[in-house]
Design an enzyme around this catalytic site. Structure first.
Site, PDB file in Angstrom:
ATOM      1  N   LYS A  85     -20.104  42.308 -45.517  1.00  0.00           N
ATOM      2  CA  LYS A  85     -19.405  41.186 -44.870  1.00  0.00           C
ATOM      3  C   LYS A  85     -20.178  39.882 -44.764  1.00  0.00           C
ATOM      4  CE  LYS A  85     -21.038  42.171 -40.339  1.00  0.00           C
ATOM      5  NZ  LYS A  85     -20.825  42.074 -38.906  1.00  0.00           N
ATOM      6  N   SER A 125      -9.396  39.194 -43.118  1.00  0.00           N
ATOM      7  CA  SER A 125     -10.114  38.076 -42.506  1.00  0.00           C
ATOM      8  C   SER A 125      -9.328  36.787 -42.697  1.00  0.00           C
ATOM      9  CB  SER A 125     -11.473  37.941 -43.198  1.00  0.00           C
ATOM     10  OG  SER A 125     -12.043  36.686 -42.927  1.00  0.00           O
ATOM     11  N   TYR A 150     -17.160  37.575 -51.023  1.00  0.00           N
ATOM     12  CA  TYR A 150     -16.728  38.387 -49.879  1.00  0.00           C
ATOM     13  C   TYR A 150     -15.250  38.140 -49.579  1.00  0.00           C
ATOM     14  CZ  TYR A 150     -15.600  38.884 -44.951  1.00  0.00           C
ATOM     15  OH  TYR A 150     -14.940  39.154 -43.780  1.00  0.00           O
ATOM     16  N   LYS A 154     -11.534  40.508 -49.872  1.00  0.00           N
ATOM     17  CA  LYS A 154     -10.482  40.688 -48.849  1.00  0.00           C
ATOM     18  C   LYS A 154      -9.110  40.386 -49.456  1.00  0.00           C
ATOM     19  CE  LYS A 154     -13.088  41.884 -45.357  1.00  0.00           C
ATOM     20  NZ  LYS A 154     -13.091  43.297 -44.947  1.00  0.00           N
TER      21      LYS A 154
HETATM   22  N1  UFG Z   1     -22.931  27.798 -37.021  1.00  0.00           N
HETATM   23  C1  UFG Z   1     -23.972  26.985 -36.648  1.00  0.00           C
HETATM   24  N2  UFG Z   1     -25.227  27.509 -36.655  1.00  0.00           N
HETATM   25  C2  UFG Z   1     -25.489  28.793 -36.994  1.00  0.00           C
HETATM   26  C3  UFG Z   1     -24.416  29.627 -37.348  1.00  0.00           C
HETATM   27  C4  UFG Z   1     -23.146  29.087 -37.361  1.00  0.00           C
HETATM   28  O1  UFG Z   1     -23.772  25.812 -36.328  1.00  0.00           O
HETATM   29  O2  UFG Z   1     -26.642  29.212 -36.966  1.00  0.00           O
HETATM   30  C5  UFG Z   1     -21.568  27.242 -36.990  1.00  0.00           C
HETATM   31  C6  UFG Z   1     -20.876  27.274 -38.349  1.00  0.00           C
HETATM   32  O3  UFG Z   1     -21.180  26.129 -39.090  1.00  0.00           O
HETATM   33  C7  UFG Z   1     -19.413  27.363 -37.922  1.00  0.00           C
HETATM   34  C8  UFG Z   1     -19.463  28.173 -36.626  1.00  0.00           C
HETATM   35  O4  UFG Z   1     -20.794  28.061 -36.158  1.00  0.00           O
HETATM   36  O5  UFG Z   1     -18.912  26.082 -37.628  1.00  0.00           O
HETATM   37  C9  UFG Z   1     -19.132  29.636 -36.815  1.00  0.00           C
HETATM   38  O6  UFG Z   1     -19.939  30.185 -37.828  1.00  0.00           O
HETATM   39  P1  UFG Z   1     -20.025  31.762 -38.072  1.00  0.00           P
HETATM   40  O7  UFG Z   1     -21.009  31.989 -39.164  1.00  0.00           O
HETATM   41  O8  UFG Z   1     -20.251  32.467 -36.789  1.00  0.00           O
HETATM   42  O9  UFG Z   1     -18.541  32.131 -38.538  1.00  0.00           O
HETATM   43  P2  UFG Z   1     -17.710  31.611 -39.805  1.00  0.00           P
HETATM   44  O10 UFG Z   1     -16.506  30.945 -39.252  1.00  0.00           O
HETATM   45  O11 UFG Z   1     -18.510  30.882 -40.775  1.00  0.00           O
HETATM   46  O12 UFG Z   1     -17.386  33.002 -40.502  1.00  0.00           O
HETATM   47  C10 UFG Z   1     -16.396  33.844 -39.998  1.00  0.00           C
HETATM   48  C11 UFG Z   1     -16.686  35.293 -40.361  1.00  0.00           C
HETATM   49  C12 UFG Z   1     -16.582  35.496 -41.852  1.00  0.00           C
HETATM   50  C13 UFG Z   1     -15.304  34.922 -42.379  1.00  0.00           C
HETATM   51  C14 UFG Z   1     -15.154  33.489 -41.963  1.00  0.00           C
HETATM   52  C15 UFG Z   1     -13.876  32.856 -42.428  1.00  0.00           C
HETATM   53  O13 UFG Z   1     -17.991  35.664 -39.949  1.00  0.00           O
HETATM   54  O14 UFG Z   1     -16.601  36.882 -42.095  1.00  0.00           O
HETATM   55  O15 UFG Z   1     -15.186  33.431 -40.541  1.00  0.00           O
HETATM   56  O16 UFG Z   1     -12.789  33.483 -41.861  1.00  0.00           O
HETATM   57  F1  UFG Z   1     -15.271  34.982 -43.730  1.00  0.00           F
END
Ligand code: UFG
Length: 338
Positions: A85, A125, A150, A154
């Site tokens: 994931k 997702s 990834y 899905k």
């Molecule tokens: N972010 C930061 N700093 C970090 C990590 C994340 O600022 O260290 C920000 C990202 O830019 C984003 C938000 O926090 O704006 C959320 O990021 P995440 O990585 O927690 O989650 P994502 O939305 O990128 O990813 C999630 C799921 C994936 C999925 C994706 C799209 O983890 O499995 O949503 O649906 F693919």
């Protein structure tokens, strides 16, 4: 419908769902290869529920080993969580992601057919919506090219389940499109336990809070959002787990395939998450503004009214609840689950 095969049942969402299944009178049969989870999670499920579910350390790509699980247990339905994931890793190792996620799903579906198991709930997702052209996202919005392998897996697995339902009128499936699962079990015994430096926001913030990481990098403050930071729909993992129990009930009367968004319907920015975390825990989270992460969208949140109407389910816990629980888990397991 009672005995439920839970693939990836010791993972972050799988373990929480296993607990909710037990609480609701189901008999989960847990399969996990422990690639991204720990066997101690099984002990903790037992500690919390007083029930030790049947467990097989099996890789779902291993058809022979999984066949044995189907043979030894009269499975009524499957909840399929197992899969890789990590978005960035999938860009570096596309073959690993396609092989593991597609093969395991095909093996599960083939064995369901062979053993007359007709219903599957699949962990999909919000990533299948690609770059959203309007918000909130509804289930009828087009599935668009994903920005990484990834996400493509899905999309492909959703399609495989749909095609199988077209070919077999007895077969039925529910595709659950998760938004951003966060939080932990309120006991602090179960939670998100990533290997290495976390990719996702909440485990990163939790590790900053206990001093394991120095500060948070906020990836971008120039997005077209109210405070410039990325907006997501964060859903507490306990709410998400309950959504699976609601989906199982729906599966009983379903024909064919249906799809549901599981989120809260509310968007929260990175800086709002930081504030909520500080309020819920009293711990200050130092952060610096860093460049955008490639492939990130500005905003993403769900319309969850279909799940509310048809599954009679909605998220009730808040981002603050999730921050409190994630911190509690991190404090109790500073180096992760041992
Ligand atoms: N972010 C930061 N700093 C970090 C990590 C994340 O600022 O260290 C920000 C990202 O830019 C984003 C938000 O926090 O704006 C959320 O990021 P995440 O990585 O927690 O989650 P994502 O939305 O990128 O990813 C999630 C799921 C994936 C999925 C994706 C799209 O983890 O499995 O949503 O649906 F693919």
């Amino acid at each position: 419908m009672k005995r439920i095969l839970v693939t990836g049942g010791l993972g972050f969402i799988g373990s929480e769902t296993t607990i909710e299944l037990i609480k609701n009178g189901y008999e989960p049969v847990v399969v996990d290869n422990l690639f991204n989870s720990k066997s101690a999670v099984l002990d903790r499920i037992e500690e919390l529920t007083k029930v030790r579910p049947a467990f097989y350390q099996v890789d779902c790509c291993d058809e022979k080993a999984l066949e044995k699980v189907f043979g030894e247990n009269e499975i009524d339905a499957v909840i399929h969580f197992a899969g890789y994931k990590a978005v960035a890793e999938s860009v570096e190792k596309p073959l690993e992601y396609y092989r593991n996620n597609l093969l395991s799903s095909i093996v599960v579906l083939r064995l369901m057919k062979r053993h007359d198991v007709h219903g599957i709930i699949f962990s999909s997702s919000a990533t299948v919506y690609g770059v959203p052209s309007r918000l909130p996202l509804v289930e009828t919005d087009p599935v668009q090219e994903a920005t990484n392998p990834y996400g493509e897996t899905k999309i492909m697995i959703e399609r495989i389940i749909e095609d199988e339902a077209k070919a077999d009128p007895d077969f039925k499936g529910i595709l659950l499109r998760y938004f951003n699962p966060i939080g932990a079990h309120p006991s602090g015994l179960l939670g998100e336990d990533p290997n290495g430096i976390p990719n996702n926001l909440m485990p990163y913030v939790s590790q900053v809070a206990i001093g394991r990481l120095n500060h948070l990098n906020v990836n971008g403050d120039d997005y077209p959002t109210p405070d410039g930071t990325g907006v997501r729909d964060y859903i507490h993992v306990v709410d998400l787990a309950r959504g699976h129990v609601a989906a199982l009930k729906r599966l009983e009367t379903l024909k064919g395939v249906d799809v549901y968004n599981l989120g809260t319907g509310r968007g929260t920015s990175v800086l709002e998450v930081v504030k909520a975390f500080e309020k819920a825990t009293g711990v200050k989270i130092p952060y610096v503004i860093a460049p955008r992460r490639p492939g990130d969208v500005a905003s993403n949140y769900a319309d969850c009214s279909k799940a509310e109407r048809e599954l009679h389910w909605r998220a009730v816990l808040t981002v603050e609840d999730a921050c409190r629980d994630a911190y509690n888990f991190q404090k109790m397991n500073p180096e992760g689950i041992k």
